[in-house]
Design a protein around this motif. Structure first.
Motif, mmCIF file in Angstrom:
data_model
loop_
_atom_site.group_PDB
_atom_site.id
_atom_site.type_symbol
_atom_site.label_atom_id
_atom_site.label_comp_id
_atom_site.label_asym_id
_atom_site.label_seq_id
_atom_site.Cartn_x
_atom_site.Cartn_y
_atom_site.Cartn_z
ATOM 1 N N TRP A 1 -24.365 -42.413 -26.783
ATOM 2 C CA TRP A 1 -25.016 -41.332 -27.585
ATOM 3 C C TRP A 1 -25.956 -42.207 -28.209
ATOM 4 O O TRP A 1 -27.205 -41.983 -28.392
ATOM 5 N N ARG A 2 -25.417 -43.237 -29.031
ATOM 6 C CA ARG A 2 -25.939 -43.941 -30.164
ATOM 7 C C ARG A 2 -27.332 -44.814 -29.387
ATOM 8 O O ARG A 2 -28.440 -44.822 -29.833
ATOM 9 N N ARG A 3 -26.829 -45.408 -28.205
ATOM 10 C CA ARG A 3 -27.816 -45.991 -27.566
ATOM 11 C C ARG A 3 -29.083 -45.374 -27.066
ATOM 12 O O ARG A 3 -30.156 -45.752 -27.260
ATOM 13 N N GLU A 4 -28.746 -44.115 -26.577
ATOM 14 C CA GLU A 4 -30.026 -43.446 -26.098
ATOM 15 C C GLU A 4 -30.634 -42.743 -27.032
ATOM 16 O O GLU A 4 -32.050 -42.417 -27.039
ATOM 17 N N TYR A 5 -30.087 -42.236 -28.324
ATOM 18 C CA TYR A 5 -30.685 -41.416 -29.204
ATOM 19 C C TYR A 5 -30.830 -41.936 -30.716
ATOM 20 O O TYR A 5 -31.338 -41.460 -31.343
ATOM 21 N N GLY A 6 -30.173 -43.186 -30.775
ATOM 22 C CA GLY A 6 -30.201 -44.131 -32.050
ATOM 23 C C GLY A 6 -29.156 -43.416 -33.105
ATOM 24 O O GLY A 6 -28.941 -44.456 -33.959
ATOM 25 N N ALA A 7 -28.514 -42.335 -32.910
ATOM 26 C CA ALA A 7 -27.656 -41.854 -34.070
ATOM 27 C C ALA A 7 -26.904 -40.779 -33.249
ATOM 28 O O ALA A 7 -27.172 -40.027 -32.284
ATOM 29 N N LEU A 8 -25.460 -40.589 -33.759
ATOM 30 C CA LEU A 8 -24.848 -39.320 -33.254
ATOM 31 C C LEU A 8 -25.300 -38.106 -33.828
ATOM 32 O O LEU A 8 -25.619 -38.141 -35.058
ATOM 33 N N PRO A 9 -25.012 -37.030 -33.103
ATOM 34 C CA PRO A 9 -25.253 -35.824 -33.883
ATOM 35 C C PRO A 9 -24.311 -35.429 -34.921
ATOM 36 O O PRO A 9 -23.224 -36.067 -34.962
ATOM 37 N N PRO A 10 -24.701 -34.651 -35.904
ATOM 38 C CA PRO A 10 -24.042 -34.336 -37.068
ATOM 39 C C PRO A 10 -22.535 -33.421 -36.659
ATOM 40 O O PRO A 10 -21.624 -33.703 -37.302
ATOM 41 N N GLU A 11 -22.609 -32.703 -35.591
ATOM 42 C CA GLU A 11 -21.423 -32.268 -35.120
ATOM 43 C C GLU A 11 -20.548 -33.339 -34.297
ATOM 44 O O GLU A 11 -20.782 -33.906 -33.982
ATOM 45 N N ARG A 12 -19.125 -32.401 -34.668
ATOM 46 C CA ARG A 12 -18.233 -33.418 -33.827
ATOM 47 C C ARG A 12 -17.958 -32.975 -32.481
ATOM 48 O O ARG A 12 -18.317 -31.678 -31.954
ATOM 49 N N LEU A 13 -17.591 -33.911 -31.392
ATOM 50 C CA LEU A 13 -17.459 -33.767 -30.043
ATOM 51 C C LEU A 13 -16.236 -32.694 -30.001
ATOM 52 O O LEU A 13 -15.081 -32.907 -30.731
ATOM 53 N N ARG A 14 -16.230 -31.807 -29.029
ATOM 54 C CA ARG A 14 -15.047 -30.848 -29.088
ATOM 55 C C ARG A 14 -14.989 -30.749 -27.608
ATOM 56 O O ARG A 14 -15.911 -30.855 -26.869
ATOM 57 N N THR A 15 -13.724 -30.151 -26.988
ATOM 58 C CA THR A 15 -13.460 -29.944 -25.864
ATOM 59 C C THR A 15 -12.528 -28.672 -25.926
ATOM 60 O O THR A 15 -12.023 -27.961 -26.760
#
Length: 85
Positions: free
Chosen positions: A30-44
Motif C-alpha cells: 500500500w505504501r509503495r503504491e500510494y505513498g502512505a497508508l490510509p488513516p483507517e485500520r485494516l479490518r476483517t
C-alpha cells in the motif's frame, strides 16, 4: 473501509504466521503504491458459523489482531496499528 477480504490457509504454514506476514506485506505494498497508508485500520470479518474452530479469530489474535465486535454472526477484528514507514 479498508478490509481483508479473504484468508484461507491451504496448509502452507502456521495460519497466524501467514496472517502476520500478509498484513505487513499489505502495508508495504500500500505504501509503495500510494505513498502512505490510509488513516483507517485494516479490518476483517469472520463468519463464525463457517469456522470449524471453537475459537473463531484465534489465528488472527495470535497475529496481533484485536476483536472489535460481533454483529449478525460475524466477528469483526482490527489489524495491528499501522506502523510509520
Amino acid at each position: 473501509i479498508w478490509r481483508n477480504m479473504m484468508f484461507r490457509n491451504l496448509y502452507a504454514g502456521v495460519a497466524s504466521e501467514l496472517i502476520a506476514v500478509a498484513t505487513e506485506r499489505t502495508y508495504e505494498e500500500w505504501r509503495r503504491e500510494y505513498g502512505a497508508l490510509p488513516p483507517e485500520r485494516l479490518r476483517t470479518e469472520i463468519g463464525i458459523a463457517a469456522v470449524k474452530s471453537a475459537d473463531p479469530g484465534r489465528c488472527y489474535r495470535l497475529a496481533g489482531w484485536v476483536d472489535d465486535r460481533i454483529v449478525k454472526g460475524k466477528l469483526y477484528m482490527w489489524a495491528p496499528p499501522l506502523v510509520a514507514a
